[in-house]
Enzyme design. Structure first.
Site, PDB file in Angstrom:
ATOM      1  N   SER A  49       0.693  -0.996   0.192  1.00 19.62           N
ATOM      2  CA  SER A  49      -0.073  -0.056  -0.062  1.00 19.62           C
ATOM      3  C   SER A  49       0.829   1.187   0.028  1.00 19.62           C
ATOM      4  CB  SER A  49      -0.873   0.021   1.189  1.00 19.62           C
ATOM      5  OG  SER A  49      -0.133  -0.073   2.324  1.00 19.62           O
ATOM      6  N   GLN A 101       1.623   4.279   1.926  1.00 21.43           N
ATOM      7  CA  GLN A 101       1.711   4.165   3.269  1.00 21.43           C
ATOM      8  C   GLN A 101       2.692   5.251   3.701  1.00 21.43           C
ATOM      9  OE1 GLN A 101       3.887   0.551   4.965  1.00 21.43           O
ATOM     10  NE2 GLN A 101       2.658  -0.026   3.328  1.00 21.43           N
ATOM     11  N   HIS A 107       4.657   5.574   8.260  1.00 22.33           N
ATOM     12  CA  HIS A 107       4.350   5.240   9.558  1.00 22.33           C
ATOM     13  C   HIS A 107       4.664   6.507  10.620  1.00 22.33           C
ATOM     14  CE1 HIS A 107       4.896   1.525   7.877  1.00 22.33           C
ATOM     15  NE2 HIS A 107       6.189   1.547   7.584  1.00 22.33           N
ATOM     16  N   LYS A 150       7.622   4.275  13.898  1.00 23.75           N
ATOM     17  CA  LYS A 150       8.213   3.055  13.107  1.00 23.75           C
ATOM     18  C   LYS A 150       9.109   3.295  12.011  1.00 23.75           C
ATOM     19  CE  LYS A 150       6.398  -1.026  10.573  1.00 23.75           C
ATOM     20  NZ  LYS A 150       5.198  -1.654   9.652  1.00 23.75           N
ATOM     21  N   GLU A 163      12.061   2.790   9.606  1.00 21.75           N
ATOM     22  CA  GLU A 163      12.672   1.391   8.961  1.00 21.75           C
ATOM     23  C   GLU A 163      13.788   1.591   8.154  1.00 21.75           C
ATOM     24  OE1 GLU A 163       8.885  -0.005   7.558  1.00 21.75           O
ATOM     25  OE2 GLU A 163       9.118   0.751   5.761  1.00 21.75           O
ATOM     26  N   HIS A 201       5.646   6.027   1.160  1.00 26.25           N
ATOM     27  CA  HIS A 201       6.442   5.020   0.540  1.00 26.25           C
ATOM     28  C   HIS A 201       5.512   3.965   0.031  1.00 26.25           C
ATOM     29  CE1 HIS A 201       6.852   3.845   4.503  1.00 26.25           C
ATOM     30  NE2 HIS A 201       6.850   2.654   4.199  1.00 26.25           N
ATOM     31  N   ARG A 231      -2.421   3.886   5.580  1.00 21.69           N
ATOM     32  CA  ARG A 231      -2.492   3.740   4.396  1.00 21.69           C
ATOM     33  C   ARG A 231      -3.627   4.498   3.764  1.00 21.69           C
ATOM     34  NH1 ARG A 231      -3.191  -1.140   7.151  1.00 21.69           N
ATOM     35  NH2 ARG A 231      -1.173  -2.628   7.276  1.00 21.69           N
ATOM     36  N   LYS A 247      -7.160  -2.978   2.548  1.00 24.77           N
ATOM     37  CA  LYS A 247      -7.006  -2.860   3.970  1.00 24.77           C
ATOM     38  C   LYS A 247      -7.660  -1.384   4.376  1.00 24.77           C
ATOM     39  CE  LYS A 247      -3.139  -6.025   4.862  1.00 24.77           C
ATOM     40  NZ  LYS A 247      -1.921  -6.109   5.450  1.00 24.77           N
TER      41      LYS A 247
END
Length: 524
Positions: free
Chosen positions: A139, A141, A143, A166, A168, A313, A332, A338
């Protein structure tokens, strides 16, 4: 010499009345013995104890079968899950998406005897370590930051399961495609002019803000926010209709009316092809036009990038190692069936422009076989360690707990306590803090190296190798043109070399930019 199978040995020794867990433990012990013996090294039957803080311990990770995963044995996650013993067979129709190694409640890793990793560590790990196999796009999205995560978790705990941020880091295992960070506003303006279908999904006010934005960053970010908000709030009927028109035109251009490569920049061709591909995966989803807004990157194996909180991203295809703060929060907005939370995504983004840095790692501990990938956050960093045939290498002594997984090849191990562990792709292990370091060795007759990926709390936060789009910025280029003139003149003392003439030809602005160590990227 023909060695009996592990299952035959285990059944003979423990009998039928034992539990599956007992059988699994004994199989592991026998497998260690047989594997080591086949390489000419005798190993003790029991090479680790879960009660000892001096032993490296095998792990049982968790796998996730999200819809975007790669199906069957083509998935590295499936092969790793099979090797680690958490599945008995691979279903060719199941999308094996992620393998988790960590203490997050949504997928807690255990030891072979059923003890949780959190119990073994004595508390939660600050990071979550993953292997990711993407067969189609994830998706669109972002964080949340810590403050944002706490707010989202408080308001909507069903969709935001924890209150942690989050950030990453990703290291490519295969060629990996990803959309990361917003394009520069100048690029988006070109795409608005070139693609009327995209422009029709954006309000006139937002388009005007893009074309009239000043050169200062605040003005550009304000215009980009208005543009993104307008696109994401476009009525579905309008966006679906315009997407159909766009796809029809792009398909025609790609077939009979294809533009000559010299007449179209490569990034525009790549953008058009990505849209066609995403539209096939998510029919009718306006998120297929995301390449008009986000940088589309191709990451080579061994290269890495870092996504900070509040940066948009969408991973598209390929396999990576991923490490992040211990969280499962995802906001998302498209390319997914979702839960979508467009309003929160629009409000939380930083609207920094330009992609993240792409980095192939930095040698660590005085050995170029140990590559370090360090983000500017304290929860985690990753090392990829390579041991070639006929060599051995000793892992660094770590003052913090660590987790590692074998990603390629096979070999032997040893340490002060004589630990002999199975080193095959998919086996994962926990290293307690201050545990005697393992020495990895590969038989000289092997045809390829042994590679492991190791994650632990960040010990080099003051010396990061990676930066997000917000840290990189979109105005300065730190490449060749950022070298001061004095440095360039030293590198080429010959009077007729290509590097000696530009100094005389520079105008005043260019010379000032070069002397200051900054180069202002020209508008397209």
């Amino acid at each position: 010499m023909t060695l009996p199978s592990v299952s035959e040995n285990a059944t003979t020794l423990i009998g039928e009345e034992k539990s599956d867990k007992d059988l699994r433990i004994l199989e592991e012990q026998l497998h260690q013995k047989l594997s080591a013996s086949s390489d000419g090294i005798m190993a003790s039957q029991l090479t680790y104890s879960t009660a000892s803080d001096r032993n490296v311990l095998p792990l049982r990770p968790i796998f996730k079968d999200y819809a975007w995963g790669i199906r069957g044995l083509d998935s590295r996650v499936a092969r790793y899950a099979l090797e680690s013993g958490i599945i008995d067979e691979v279903d060719p129709d199941t999308p094996y998406a992620e393998l988790w190694m960590g203490t997050h409640p949504s997928g807690p890793t255990t030891l072979r005897d059923g003890t949780t990793l959190e119990e073994a560590v004595g508390g939660p790990l600050p990071f979550l370590f993953k292997v990711l196999s993407a067969g189609k796009a994830l998706s669109i999205q972002a964080h949340p930051c810590k403050a944002g995560a706490q707010k989202l978790h408080l308001e909507n705990p069903a969709n935001y399961v924890d209150d942690n941020h989050k950030p990453e880091l990703a290291v490519a295992l295969t060629p990996f495609e990803a959309m990361c960070g917003f394009r520069r506003l100048e690029e988006i303006a070109i795409l608005i002019k070139k693609h009327p279908e995209f422009a029709a999904c954006i309000s006139n006010e937002a388009k005007l803000a893009v074309f009239l934005a000043n050169r200062d960053e605040d003005s550009k970010k304000s215009a980009l926010r208005a543009l993104f908000q307008s696109f994401m709030s476009c009525p579905k009927e309008t966006s679906s209709r315009q997407l159909k028109k766009l796809l029809k035109r792009l398909q025609k251009e790609q077939s009979c009316d294809h533009v000559h490569p010299h007449e179209e920049p490569p990034w525009e061709r790549k953008c058009a092809r990505a849209i066609l591909r995403l539209a096939q995966q998510f029919p009718g989803d306006a998120g297929a036009m995301a390449p008009f807004l986000l940088n589309y990157l191709l990451i080579a194996p061994g290269e890495s990038f870092y996504m900070a909180a509040n940066e948009p991203h969408a991973y598209v295809a390929g396999e990576i190692i991923e490490c992040m703060a211990c969280s499962d929060n995802v906001v998302r907005a498209g390319l997914t069936p979702k839960f979508k939370d467009v309003d929160n995504l629009v409000s939380m983004l930083t609207y920094s422009m330009g992609g993240p840095t792409i980095n192939a790692g930095t040698p660590a501990y005085g050995d170029d076989r140990i590559m370090r990938y360090t983000p500017p956050t304290g929860e985690f960093e990753v090392m990829v360690i390579t041991c070639n045939p006929g060599e051995d290498i000793t892992l660094p002594l770590l003052p913090v707990p660590a987790v590692f997984i074998v990603i390629e090849g096979s070999g032997n191990t040893d340490n002060e306590d004589g630990q002999r562990l199975v080193m095959r792709p998919g086996r994962s292990y926990y290293i307690p803090a201050k545990c005697p370091p393992l020495t990895l060795a590969v038989n000289e007759k092997k045809r390829g190296p042994l590679k492991i990926a190791l994650a632990h709390e960040n010990m080099h936060k003051d010396d990061p190798t990676l930066a997000s789009a917000a840290d990189v910025g979109s105005k300065e280029w730190s490449g060749e043109f950022a070298l001061p003139l004095e440095v360039r003149s030293v590198t080429s003392s010959a009077p007729n070399t290509p590097m000696s003439s530009p100094r005389a030809k520079m105008n005043g602005a260019a010379m000032a930019a070069a002397t200051s160590g900054a180069y202002d990227v020209p508008k397209l």
